[in-house]
Write a protein that holds these residues in place. Structure first.
Motif, PDB file in Angstrom:
ATOM      1  N   ASP A 314       0.797  -1.233   0.000  1.00 26.22           N
ATOM      2  CA  ASP A 314       0.000   0.000   0.000  1.00 26.22           C
ATOM      3  C   ASP A 314       0.831   1.285   0.000  1.00 26.22           C
ATOM      4  OD1 ASP A 314      -2.414  -1.447   0.067  1.00 26.22           O
ATOM      5  OD2 ASP A 314      -2.256  -1.656   2.245  1.00 26.22           O
ATOM      6  N   ARG A 315       2.093   1.194  -0.408  1.00 27.15           N
ATOM      7  CA  ARG A 315       2.919   2.392  -0.508  1.00 27.15           C
ATOM      8  C   ARG A 315       3.609   2.400  -1.872  1.00 27.15           C
ATOM      9  NH1 ARG A 315       0.268   3.494   3.056  1.00 27.15           N
ATOM     10  NH2 ARG A 315       0.757   4.134   5.190  1.00 27.15           N
ATOM     11  N   GLY A 316       3.692   3.571  -2.455  1.00 23.37           N
ATOM     12  CA  GLY A 316       4.411   3.698  -3.708  1.00 23.37           C
ATOM     13  C   GLY A 316       5.916   3.600  -3.496  1.00 23.37           C
ATOM     14  N   VAL A 317       6.572   2.860  -4.368  1.00 24.57           N
ATOM     15  CA  VAL A 317       8.038   2.830  -4.437  1.00 24.57           C
ATOM     16  C   VAL A 317       8.373   3.286  -5.851  1.00 24.57           C
ATOM     17  CG1 VAL A 317      10.121   1.417  -4.284  1.00 24.57           C
ATOM     18  CG2 VAL A 317       8.150   0.914  -2.813  1.00 24.57           C
ATOM     19  N   PHE A 318       9.205   4.327  -5.969  1.00 27.33           N
ATOM     20  CA  PHE A 318       9.387   4.907  -7.294  1.00 27.33           C
ATOM     21  C   PHE A 318      10.757   5.548  -7.451  1.00 27.33           C
ATOM     22  CE2 PHE A 318       7.201   7.815  -4.443  1.00 27.33           C
ATOM     23  CZ  PHE A 318       7.851   9.036  -4.606  1.00 27.33           C
ATOM     24  N   SER A 319      11.185   5.636  -8.714  1.00 26.90           N
ATOM     25  CA  SER A 319      12.413   6.370  -9.026  1.00 26.90           C
ATOM     26  C   SER A 319      12.090   7.855  -9.021  1.00 26.90           C
ATOM     27  CB  SER A 319      12.981   5.933 -10.373  1.00 26.90           C
ATOM     28  OG  SER A 319      12.066   6.195 -11.422  1.00 26.90           O
ATOM     29  N   PHE A 320      13.095   8.648  -8.698  1.00 24.96           N
ATOM     30  CA  PHE A 320      12.882  10.082  -8.501  1.00 24.96           C
ATOM     31  C   PHE A 320      14.136  10.824  -8.928  1.00 24.96           C
ATOM     32  CE2 PHE A 320      13.572  13.777  -5.745  1.00 24.96           C
ATOM     33  CZ  PHE A 320      12.393  14.488  -5.911  1.00 24.96           C
ATOM     34  N   CYS A 321      13.962  11.891  -9.702  1.00 32.24           N
ATOM     35  CA  CYS A 321      15.097  12.731 -10.085  1.00 32.24           C
ATOM     36  C   CYS A 321      16.199  11.894 -10.738  1.00 32.24           C
ATOM     37  CB  CYS A 321      15.633  13.490  -8.877  1.00 32.24           C
ATOM     38  SG  CYS A 321      16.981  14.658  -9.218  1.00 32.24           S
ATOM     39  N   MET A 322      15.830  11.165 -11.804  1.00 34.01           N
ATOM     40  CA  MET A 322      16.782  10.304 -12.486  1.00 34.01           C
ATOM     41  C   MET A 322      17.775  11.164 -13.272  1.00 34.01           C
ATOM     42  SD  MET A 322      17.786   8.473 -15.332  1.00 34.01           S
ATOM     43  CE  MET A 322      19.065   7.243 -15.207  1.00 34.01           C
ATOM     44  N   CYS A 323      19.066  10.884 -13.118  1.00 30.82           N
ATOM     45  CA  CYS A 323      20.124  11.678 -13.737  1.00 30.82           C
ATOM     46  C   CYS A 323      20.946  10.806 -14.681  1.00 30.82           C
ATOM     47  CB  CYS A 323      21.038  12.283 -12.667  1.00 30.82           C
ATOM     48  SG  CYS A 323      20.193  13.380 -11.530  1.00 30.82           S
ATOM     49  N   PRO A 324      20.569  10.728 -15.968  1.00 30.01           N
ATOM     50  CA  PRO A 324      21.391   9.974 -16.917  1.00 30.01           C
ATOM     51  C   PRO A 324      22.714  10.683 -17.154  1.00 30.01           C
ATOM     52  CG  PRO A 324      19.646  11.155 -18.061  1.00 30.01           C
ATOM     53  CD  PRO A 324      19.407  11.356 -16.606  1.00 30.01           C
ATOM     54  N   GLY A 325      23.784   9.923 -17.284  1.00 27.44           N
ATOM     55  CA  GLY A 325      25.093  10.542 -17.474  1.00 27.44           C
ATOM     56  C   GLY A 325      25.410  11.537 -16.379  1.00 27.44           C
ATOM     57  N   GLY A 326      25.091  11.171 -15.137  1.00 26.76           N
ATOM     58  CA  GLY A 326      25.163  12.137 -14.049  1.00 26.76           C
ATOM     59  C   GLY A 326      26.114  11.756 -12.930  1.00 26.76           C
ATOM     60  N   LEU A 327      26.004  12.518 -11.847  1.00 25.47           N
ATOM     61  CA  LEU A 327      26.862  12.367 -10.675  1.00 25.47           C
ATOM     62  C   LEU A 327      25.995  12.325  -9.430  1.00 25.47           C
ATOM     63  CD1 LEU A 327      29.323  15.289 -11.561  1.00 25.47           C
ATOM     64  CD2 LEU A 327      29.630  12.890 -12.169  1.00 25.47           C
ATOM     65  N   VAL A 328      26.436  11.596  -8.432  1.00 24.45           N
ATOM     66  CA  VAL A 328      25.823  11.654  -7.109  1.00 24.45           C
ATOM     67  C   VAL A 328      26.593  12.687  -6.295  1.00 24.45           C
ATOM     68  CG1 VAL A 328      25.199  10.352  -5.033  1.00 24.45           C
ATOM     69  CG2 VAL A 328      25.164   9.234  -7.272  1.00 24.45           C
ATOM     70  N   VAL A 340      22.210  12.586   0.093  1.00 20.85           N
ATOM     71  CA  VAL A 340      22.729  12.571  -1.272  1.00 20.85           C
ATOM     72  C   VAL A 340      21.647  13.007  -2.249  1.00 20.85           C
ATOM     73  CG1 VAL A 340      24.506  10.845  -0.850  1.00 20.85           C
ATOM     74  CG2 VAL A 340      22.223  10.105  -1.556  1.00 20.85           C
ATOM     75  N   ASN A 341      22.123  13.520  -3.380  1.00 23.45           N
ATOM     76  CA  ASN A 341      21.244  13.958  -4.456  1.00 23.45           C
ATOM     77  C   ASN A 341      21.942  13.617  -5.767  1.00 23.45           C
ATOM     78  OD1 ASN A 341      19.174  15.149  -5.883  1.00 23.45           O
ATOM     79  ND2 ASN A 341      19.320  17.144  -4.888  1.00 23.45           N
ATOM     80  N   GLY A 342      21.313  13.925  -6.881  1.00 23.41           N
ATOM     81  CA  GLY A 342      21.912  13.664  -8.178  1.00 23.41           C
ATOM     82  C   GLY A 342      21.969  14.911  -9.019  1.00 23.41           C
ATOM     83  N   MET A 343      22.915  14.951  -9.947  1.00 24.12           N
ATOM     84  CA  MET A 343      23.014  16.062 -10.890  1.00 24.12           C
ATOM     85  C   MET A 343      23.627  15.538 -12.178  1.00 24.12           C
ATOM     86  SD  MET A 343      26.475  18.174  -9.998  1.00 24.12           S
ATOM     87  CE  MET A 343      26.715  18.496 -11.748  1.00 24.12           C
ATOM     88  N   SER A 344      23.495  16.315 -13.227  1.00 21.00           N
ATOM     89  CA  SER A 344      24.202  16.011 -14.466  1.00 21.00           C
ATOM     90  C   SER A 344      24.500  17.302 -15.186  1.00 21.00           C
ATOM     91  CB  SER A 344      23.400  15.060 -15.360  1.00 21.00           C
ATOM     92  OG  SER A 344      22.108  15.539 -15.585  1.00 21.00           O
ATOM     93  N   LEU A 345      25.552  17.283 -15.980  1.00 21.52           N
ATOM     94  CA  LEU A 345      25.917  18.440 -16.783  1.00 21.52           C
ATOM     95  C   LEU A 345      25.100  18.418 -18.069  1.00 21.52           C
ATOM     96  CD1 LEU A 345      29.779  18.328 -16.208  1.00 21.52           C
ATOM     97  CD2 LEU A 345      28.008  19.451 -14.833  1.00 21.52           C
ATOM     98  N   SER A 346      25.180  19.491 -18.841  1.00 19.23           N
ATOM     99  CA  SER A 346      24.318  19.617 -20.010  1.00 19.23           C
ATOM    100  C   SER A 346      24.528  18.500 -21.023  1.00 19.23           C
ATOM    101  CB  SER A 346      24.530  20.979 -20.670  1.00 19.23           C
ATOM    102  OG  SER A 346      25.888  21.140 -21.059  1.00 19.23           O
ATOM    103  N   ARG A 347      25.758  18.010 -21.148  1.00 20.09           N
ATOM    104  CA  ARG A 347      26.047  16.943 -22.108  1.00 20.09           C
ATOM    105  C   ARG A 347      25.704  15.556 -21.576  1.00 20.09           C
ATOM    106  NH1 ARG A 347      29.420  18.065 -26.385  1.00 20.09           N
ATOM    107  NH2 ARG A 347      30.261  15.942 -26.307  1.00 20.09           N
ATOM    108  N   ARG A 348      25.475  15.443 -20.299  1.00 25.73           N
ATOM    109  CA  ARG A 348      25.139  14.163 -19.672  1.00 25.73           C
ATOM    110  C   ARG A 348      26.104  13.066 -20.125  1.00 25.73           C
ATOM    111  NH1 ARG A 348      18.447  14.382 -19.596  1.00 25.73           N
ATOM    112  NH2 ARG A 348      18.340  15.392 -17.552  1.00 25.73           N
ATOM    113  N   ASP A 349      27.389  13.350 -19.962  1.00 22.32           N
ATOM    114  CA  ASP A 349      28.406  12.437 -20.484  1.00 22.32           C
ATOM    115  C   ASP A 349      29.195  11.705 -19.412  1.00 22.32           C
ATOM    116  OD1 ASP A 349      29.706  14.661 -19.549  1.00 22.32           O
ATOM    117  OD2 ASP A 349      30.760  15.127 -21.418  1.00 22.32           O
ATOM    118  N   SER A 350      28.705  11.697 -18.175  1.00 19.65           N
ATOM    119  CA  SER A 350      29.332  10.872 -17.145  1.00 19.65           C
ATOM    120  C   SER A 350      29.101   9.396 -17.462  1.00 19.65           C
ATOM    121  CB  SER A 350      28.736  11.214 -15.775  1.00 19.65           C
ATOM    122  OG  SER A 350      28.936  10.169 -14.851  1.00 19.65           O
TER     123      SER A 350
END
Length: 523
Positions: A314-328, A340-350
């Motif tokens: 009865d609780r949602g489990v979900f992905s949030f703020c997905m960062c492709p080619g990103g950094l933690v 912790v959080n996530g980020m990525s640069l404009s090129r998303r090349d990590s």
């Protein structure tokens, strides 16, 4: 008038004007010889088939039709140096967009920001990344531009009906953001580009008579039947009293001292649901192979992303703020905690992909913290963040497990490579997280693995903790006037007030609140 048509193109032909015309012609509505111009107004990637394609919505002009040139938006900014002042607490997207809207409406914004401007703020981020030193006033959450500036700059929102979505995007483009954010289904600026946009927005506010005071923290307020003044500590350490025609609270989801201040002054607050969990990091090539079905991603395709959701007990489990080619990144706002959080640069090349993976926390889940009253959710957040910190060596090294070990409830002997600069240490997240969170995550990620074959792998790290998805406290307001029910001059706004969930929704809320302020001040 143009004809609007939906077409699809292979990634290699996305920038090919001739291929675009041929695709339009293949729809059978307009012969290729009759096409005078084609403009893309929406694009997205469809990877459901064997070969990924771009889906485009285009406007097509026929030969002989007058092509109306696009005119830049007129924001009707004016000089407000002598206009009635409105104090805005917080210089994130809600505060900055409220300020721009107030200028259009003929009022003078005075923004109070406890943190530093985007350029100086980099020193604070370097300190937490490299030295483990957390500045409680300037960090990934606090400072010019707010949390989104240095944690990805994603602009996707489902809250299109909450305000003028296009105007918010156009304002970002007018201040230096790339124009493709106007057409992308999931627009993204990037943490290397957004600081420049934010600095340009600051200059616009200043050029039109507004004011921004960095390093100024609101420590108290005078309140009887309404807010009479803010008590502010300036960058020089001296305290002063600030009065204004109205006060906008746009402090973001982590300004816990503001919640405590309002509570101390007898102003109503409400507990609200939020979410809490971990951040899971995979190798980006692995996610690409899963999503695109290609051994090596085609060069015309961006780093792939995912969005996963399931229900567990009865609780949602979900992905949030997905960062492709990103950094933690470390997002603590006080010493003695790991966030912790996530980020990525404009090129998303990590070479890494990461996403928050969280469990919905409802009010009934807060019973163990009932003694904290309206702050029960904050108490849960803090208890988890401190447990994560206490598991380590006193630095910002984050506790982690391989995903397979996390599910099996065992300590990892070693960890996969990571983008997280402070580093990881092996720790029993299955004990550090509350049982109700861990058990749902344990089942949820296995369900994700069944939906997305290859997701459940020992190559992935589970990193603790993703706890600042949204505020667990709401500052109530009237639905029509946006005023706090006990204070006519106080306007709660954005994520910190519990009425937004990202850059764009916060920006639109700032615009809406500014219009409500103008209606009151000018009435």
């Amino acid at each position: 008038m143009p004809t609007t048509i939906e077409i699809k193109l292979p990634p290699a032909e996305l920038q090919n004007a001739a291929a675009l015309r041929r695709a339009v012609s293949r729809q059978g509505k307009i012969p290729e010889a009759d096409i005078a111009d084609v403009t893309v107004n929406r694009r997205s990637i469809d990877a459901r088939g064997a070969n990924p394609v771009y889906r485009l919505r285009v406007d097509v002009w026929r030969s002989g039709e007058e092509i109306a040139p696009e005119s830049p938006p007129d924001f009707n900014l004016r000089d407000v140096a002598e206009a009635p002042p409105v104090a805005i607490v917080g210089c994130g997207p809600a505060g900055m967009f409220a300020a721009l809207e107030l200028i259009e409406l003929g009022l003078r914004p005075i923004i109070l920001e406890r943190g530093l401007d985007v350029r100086q703020r980099r020193r604070s981020l370097r300190a937490i990344q490299q030295d483990g030193t957390v500045d409680p006033d300037s960090n990934y959450c606090f400072g010019e531009g707010g949390a989104g500036t240095y944690s990805d700059g994603k602009l996707y929102t489902r809250s299109l009906k909450r305000g003028n979505y296009l105007k918010a995007l156009q304002a970002l483009v007018a201040h230096g953001a790339q124009e493709n954010i106007l057409i992308d289904a999931h627009p993204h600026i990037g943490s290397n580009k957004l600081p420049g946009v934010v600095a340009n927005m600051r200059q616009t506010i200043l050029d039109h008579g507004g004011e921004i005071r960095f390093g100024h923290r609101v420590d108290d307020l005078e309140f009887t039947d309404d807010v009479q003044a803010l008590i502010v500590t300036g960058a020089d350490g001296q305290s002063y009293r600030l009065t204004a025609a109205a006060y906008i609270l746009a402090t973001g989801h982590s300004a816990r001292d503001i919640y405590a201040l309002l509570h101390r002054r007898g102003l109503q607050l409400e507990a609200k649901p939020f979410a809490l969990g971990v951040r899971i990091e995979h190798p980006q090539p692995l996610i690409d192979r899963i999503q695109y079905g290609q051994e090596q991603r085609e060069e015309n395709l961006p780093a792939s992303s995912y969005k996963l959701v399931t229900q567990v007990r009865d609780r949602g489990v979900f992905s949030f703020c997905m960062c492709p080619g990103g950094l933690v990144v470390p997002a603590a706002t006080a010493p003695g905690e790991i966030v912790v959080n996530g980020m990525s640069l404009s090129r998303r090349d990590s070479p890494f992909a990461n996403s928050g993976t969280v469990v919905a926390v409802e009010l009934e889940d807060l019973a163990p913290f009932a003694d904290h009253g309206v702050f029960a959710g904050l108490a849960l957040q803090q208890s988890v963040e401190r447990a994560m910190f206490d598991s380590g060596d006193g630095s910002q090294r984050a506790p982690a497990q391989r995903l397979t070990d996390f599910v099996k409830g065992r300590l990892s002997r070693d960890l996969s490579d990571t983008s997280y600069i402070p580093g990881l240490h092996s720790a029993p997240l299955h004990h550090l997280l509350p049982a109700c969170i861990y058990q749902r995550l344990q089942e949820g990620v296995q369900a994700f693995g069944r939906k997305m074959r290859g997701y459940y792998t020992e190559e992935a790290n589970v990193i603790g903790t993703e706890s600042r998805t949204s505020s667990p406290v709401r500052i109530p307001r009237d639905r029509q006037t946006y005023q706090h029910p006990q204070a006519a001059s106080l306007f709660p706004c954005g994520e910190g007030a519990g009425f937004a969930g990202g850059i764009l929704s916060a920006a639109m809320d700032g615009q809406n609140v500014a219009r409500a302020v103008a209606a009151k001040v000018k009435s």
